[in-house]
Design a protein around this motif. Structure first.
Motif, PDB file in Angstrom:
ATOM      1  N   LEU A 300       0.836  -1.208   0.000  1.00 38.74           N
ATOM      2  CA  LEU A 300       0.000   0.000   0.000  1.00 38.74           C
ATOM      3  C   LEU A 300       0.868   1.254   0.000  1.00 38.74           C
ATOM      4  O   LEU A 300       0.621   2.188  -0.781  1.00 38.74           O
ATOM      5  CB  LEU A 300      -0.915   0.004   1.223  1.00 38.74           C
ATOM      6  CG  LEU A 300      -1.675   1.316   1.478  1.00 38.74           C
ATOM      7  CD1 LEU A 300      -2.730   1.542   0.411  1.00 38.74           C
ATOM      8  CD2 LEU A 300      -2.314   1.320   2.870  1.00 38.74           C
ATOM      9  N   LEU A 304       0.539   3.655  -3.086  1.00 39.38           N
ATOM     10  CA  LEU A 304      -0.163   4.911  -2.848  1.00 39.38           C
ATOM     11  C   LEU A 304       0.769   6.110  -3.022  1.00 39.38           C
ATOM     12  O   LEU A 304       0.333   7.179  -3.477  1.00 39.38           O
ATOM     13  CB  LEU A 304      -0.782   4.907  -1.450  1.00 39.38           C
ATOM     14  CG  LEU A 304      -1.709   6.087  -1.112  1.00 39.38           C
ATOM     15  CD1 LEU A 304      -2.796   6.256  -2.162  1.00 39.38           C
ATOM     16  CD2 LEU A 304      -2.329   5.898   0.272  1.00 39.38           C
ATOM     17  N   ARG A 307       0.732   6.640  -6.710  1.00 37.95           N
ATOM     18  CA  ARG A 307      -0.593   7.119  -7.123  1.00 37.95           C
ATOM     19  C   ARG A 307      -0.802   8.577  -6.708  1.00 37.95           C
ATOM     20  O   ARG A 307      -1.391   9.371  -7.443  1.00 37.95           O
ATOM     21  CB  ARG A 307      -1.681   6.247  -6.499  1.00 37.95           C
ATOM     22  CG  ARG A 307      -2.313   5.198  -7.398  1.00 37.95           C
ATOM     23  CD  ARG A 307      -2.918   5.812  -8.605  1.00 37.95           C
ATOM     24  NE  ARG A 307      -3.717   4.902  -9.405  1.00 37.95           N
ATOM     25  CZ  ARG A 307      -4.253   5.242 -10.557  1.00 37.95           C
ATOM     26  NH1 ARG A 307      -4.089   6.454 -11.032  1.00 37.95           N
ATOM     27  NH2 ARG A 307      -4.958   4.389 -11.255  1.00 37.95           N
ATOM     28  N   LEU A 318      -8.132  11.577  -6.140  1.00 33.99           N
ATOM     29  CA  LEU A 318      -7.659  10.350  -5.497  1.00 33.99           C
ATOM     30  C   LEU A 318      -8.299  10.295  -4.114  1.00 33.99           C
ATOM     31  O   LEU A 318      -8.065  11.161  -3.268  1.00 33.99           O
ATOM     32  CB  LEU A 318      -6.135  10.342  -5.365  1.00 33.99           C
ATOM     33  CG  LEU A 318      -5.533   9.084  -4.720  1.00 33.99           C
ATOM     34  CD1 LEU A 318      -5.715   7.878  -5.628  1.00 33.99           C
ATOM     35  CD2 LEU A 318      -4.053   9.291  -4.405  1.00 33.99           C
ATOM     36  N   VAL A 320      -9.252   8.160  -0.504  1.00 35.67           N
ATOM     37  CA  VAL A 320      -8.795   7.095   0.390  1.00 35.67           C
ATOM     38  C   VAL A 320      -9.861   6.892   1.462  1.00 35.67           C
ATOM     39  O   VAL A 320     -10.336   7.860   2.070  1.00 35.67           O
ATOM     40  CB  VAL A 320      -7.446   7.448   1.049  1.00 35.67           C
ATOM     41  CG1 VAL A 320      -7.019   6.338   2.009  1.00 35.67           C
ATOM     42  CG2 VAL A 320      -6.375   7.676  -0.017  1.00 35.67           C
ATOM     43  N   ASP A 359     -10.374  -0.275  -7.905  1.00 36.50           N
ATOM     44  CA  ASP A 359     -10.166   0.189  -6.532  1.00 36.50           C
ATOM     45  C   ASP A 359      -9.359  -0.862  -5.768  1.00 36.50           C
ATOM     46  O   ASP A 359      -9.591  -2.057  -5.914  1.00 36.50           O
ATOM     47  CB  ASP A 359     -11.508   0.427  -5.835  1.00 36.50           C
ATOM     48  CG  ASP A 359     -12.370   1.430  -6.586  1.00 36.50           C
ATOM     49  OD1 ASP A 359     -11.796   2.362  -7.190  1.00 36.50           O
ATOM     50  OD2 ASP A 359     -13.608   1.276  -6.594  1.00 36.50           O
ATOM     51  N   TYR A 364      -4.305  -1.888   6.471  1.00 31.72           N
ATOM     52  CA  TYR A 364      -3.476  -0.776   6.942  1.00 31.72           C
ATOM     53  C   TYR A 364      -2.923  -1.052   8.334  1.00 31.72           C
ATOM     54  O   TYR A 364      -1.765  -0.761   8.638  1.00 31.72           O
ATOM     55  CB  TYR A 364      -4.313   0.506   6.951  1.00 31.72           C
ATOM     56  CG  TYR A 364      -3.561   1.722   7.415  1.00 31.72           C
ATOM     57  CD1 TYR A 364      -2.742   2.432   6.539  1.00 31.72           C
ATOM     58  CD2 TYR A 364      -3.658   2.160   8.737  1.00 31.72           C
ATOM     59  CE1 TYR A 364      -2.044   3.545   6.963  1.00 31.72           C
ATOM     60  CE2 TYR A 364      -2.969   3.274   9.173  1.00 31.72           C
ATOM     61  CZ  TYR A 364      -2.159   3.969   8.287  1.00 31.72           C
ATOM     62  OH  TYR A 364      -1.465   5.073   8.712  1.00 31.72           O
ATOM     63  N   CYS A 370      -7.782  -0.306   4.331  1.00 31.87           N
ATOM     64  CA  CYS A 370      -7.653   0.929   3.560  1.00 31.87           C
ATOM     65  C   CYS A 370      -8.044   0.630   2.115  1.00 31.87           C
ATOM     66  O   CYS A 370      -7.578  -0.349   1.528  1.00 31.87           O
ATOM     67  CB  CYS A 370      -6.223   1.454   3.605  1.00 31.87           C
ATOM     68  SG  CYS A 370      -5.942   2.923   2.574  1.00 31.87           S
ATOM     69  N   VAL A 372      -8.250   2.436  -1.732  1.00 35.09           N
ATOM     70  CA  VAL A 372      -7.841   3.554  -2.582  1.00 35.09           C
ATOM     71  C   VAL A 372      -8.714   3.553  -3.827  1.00 35.09           C
ATOM     72  O   VAL A 372      -8.826   2.535  -4.517  1.00 35.09           O
ATOM     73  CB  VAL A 372      -6.355   3.441  -2.971  1.00 35.09           C
ATOM     74  CG1 VAL A 372      -5.928   4.639  -3.822  1.00 35.09           C
ATOM     75  CG2 VAL A 372      -5.478   3.326  -1.727  1.00 35.09           C
ATOM     76  N   PRO A 374      -8.926   5.447  -7.257  1.00 34.47           N
ATOM     77  CA  PRO A 374      -8.310   6.404  -8.176  1.00 34.47           C
ATOM     78  C   PRO A 374      -9.350   7.122  -9.034  1.00 34.47           C
ATOM     79  O   PRO A 374     -10.401   6.570  -9.356  1.00 34.47           O
ATOM     80  CB  PRO A 374      -7.396   5.523  -9.036  1.00 34.47           C
ATOM     81  CG  PRO A 374      -7.987   4.156  -8.955  1.00 34.47           C
ATOM     82  CD  PRO A 374      -8.614   4.056  -7.605  1.00 34.47           C
ATOM     83  N   ASP A 416      -9.752  13.047   0.472  1.00 33.26           N
ATOM     84  CA  ASP A 416      -9.197  13.105  -0.874  1.00 33.26           C
ATOM     85  C   ASP A 416      -7.804  13.720  -0.819  1.00 33.26           C
ATOM     86  O   ASP A 416      -7.452  14.431   0.120  1.00 33.26           O
ATOM     87  CB  ASP A 416     -10.101  13.928  -1.805  1.00 33.26           C
ATOM     88  CG  ASP A 416     -10.278  15.352  -1.321  1.00 33.26           C
ATOM     89  OD1 ASP A 416     -10.123  15.584  -0.096  1.00 33.26           O
ATOM     90  OD2 ASP A 416     -10.563  16.239  -2.135  1.00 33.26           O
TER      91      ASP A 416
END
Length: 435
Positions: A300, A304, A307, A318, A320, A359, A364, A370, A372, A374, A416
């Motif tokens: 991650l 991330l 990303r 983006l 989360v 996604d 985490y 978690c 993400v 995009p 975000d």
């Protein structure tokens, strides 16, 4: 300004393109105008387009779209034929040439945006494939960076309703067609097998068909299913799109337009399945959390960070989301480690299954997942977040050696990315919202 997507509109007539450019810009897209093949390629090199609308640039537009698809830089970019008026001949030629859709410059915003949005998400899926593969490399995992639609796979299409339009006959040579006049039976069929598209042929009981469409669109397993709705003249297409239709055709319609619409969507759906499978090539032992089966915290962080850099550089959304399930520890204290671990494993699988393929889910921290998302605005991410939390909270989980249904409660938080964020500040902000 944050962009929903980058779109190139290719058309020699600036006045003709101006309306499309303005409408796209007004709805959050970064719209760019090109007047030639060369200008499209120059813009594509520096602007990273998610979508190209190919109009009249002084050569055959369909041929140009096909040629652009052969360019390595543009091979994964959805290509749409842009015309003044859609004809069956143009739509079928464009579909046969590999273009993704044919739209009219005269379409209203609801029609245009409803048709373009799934194509933008397809571009996101292609990009996600590259990002996950890149993040997996330092872990010694090799994954595909590209995926293409399968060749020669005969699609399966469900026709719902009393087929007074002869949809089965129109599609019969190019697809396996299964019909269901009864909405309840149609829903059951969709649950039992995978279909590449559905065509809903409505009648006087329009509301019943719209309710069916909404139900399919809100189903966690079916929300990507392309659905063409055929409606009577006088029905407002905008309302049909709001209820979840991918395409609305008003009677009387040309069978060629129906065929091109359905087969184009089928190709897109089959490509989605291929990309989805390729995305999980990056989920191997070195990148996987051994307990839950989702991506690990180490992966991650690597993924991330990259990303986030892309989102800041290209002004992209983006989002989360955190899902914290505190009563896993209650299960642990009452029933032991094995039960708690089995529950955590199921929760990871459920969260993954309720998301779009693009996604990403990772563990985490203890009992904290978690996700993400995009290219997703916060308002959309919050809808996804609450939908998943609601499903988890109302699900009875069957846990090993626990002879009663197990329920969970879920704490959620969403944020975000901002242009000033680092990986640490982004994750700390969403964590603080959770606390």
């Amino acid at each position: 300004m944050i962009r929903l997507a980058n779109v190139i509109v290719a058309h020699t007539d600036a006045s003709a393109a101006e309306g499309v450019l303005a409408r796209l810009s007004h709805n959050g897209y970064h719209a760019m105008h090109a007047t030639s093949r060369e200008q499209v390629l120059r813009l594509a090199e520096f602007e990273h387009p998610d979508l190209i609308l190919v109009g009249d640039v002084g050569e055959d537009s369909i041929g140009l779209g096909n040629c652009l698809k052969q360019e390595p830089l543009l091979a994964d970019i959805p290509m749409v034929l842009l015309v003044d008026k859609v004809t069956a001949e143009a739509a079928e030629r464009a579909c046969a040439a590999g273009l993704d859709d044919t739209i009219s410059m005269q379409d209203d915003d609801m029609e245009m945006l409803s048709r373009l949005r799934p194509l933008v998400r397809l571009a996101t899926m292609h990009a996600e494939l590259r990002h996950r593969a890149c993040a997996a490399q330092p872990f010694g995992v090799t994954a595909s960076v590209r995926a293409t639609a399968p060749e020669g796979t005969r699609p399966c299409v469900l026709v719902v309703g009393h087929d007074r339009d002869g949809v089965g006959a129109v599609l019969g040579a190019s697809a396996e067609v299964i019909t269901s006049a009864n909405l309840y039976d149609a829903e059951s069929l969709l649950e039992k097998r995978n279909f590449d598209a559905a065509v809903v042929t409505t009648d006087a009981d329009l509301e019943g068909y719209l309710a069916f469409t909404s139900q399919v669109r809100n189903n966690p397993r079916l929300f990507n299913l392309p659905m063409v709705l055929i409606v009577d003249k006088g029905v407002a297409p905008a309302e049909v799109y709001r209820r979840g239709a991918s395409r609305v055709l008003v009677r009387p319609f040309d069978s060629g337009i129906l065929r091109a619409s359905v087969l184009g969507m089928v190709r897109r759906q089959q490509l989605r399945w291929v990309i989805r499978a390729a995305l999980f090539e990056s989920l191997k032992e070195p990148t996987r959390d051994p307990l839950t089966g989702v991506y690990s915290r180490a992966y991650l962080d690597a993924y991330l960070a990259e990303r986030l850099d892309v989102a800041k550089t290209h002004d992209r959304h983006l989002a989360v989301v955190f899902f914290y399930i505190p009563n896993i520890e209650g299960v642990r204290s009452h029933f032991g480690d094995d039960a708690a671990e089995h529950l955590a494993q199921q929760l990871g699988q459920w969260i993954n299954g309720l998301l779009r393929a693009e996604d990403m889910t990772a563990l985490y921290d203890k009992n904290l997942f978690c996700v993400v998302l995009p290219d997703t605005p916060t308002v959309e991410a919050e809808v996804v977040m609450h939908r998943i939390a609601g499903v988890l909270a109302y699900t009875d989980f069957a846990v090993r050696e626990v002879y009663q249904p197990v329920k969970v409660w879920v704490q959620v938080a969403c944020t975000d990315a901002k242009t000033t964020d680092t990986l640490e500040t982004l994750l700390a902000r969403v964590k603080a919202k959770l606390d």
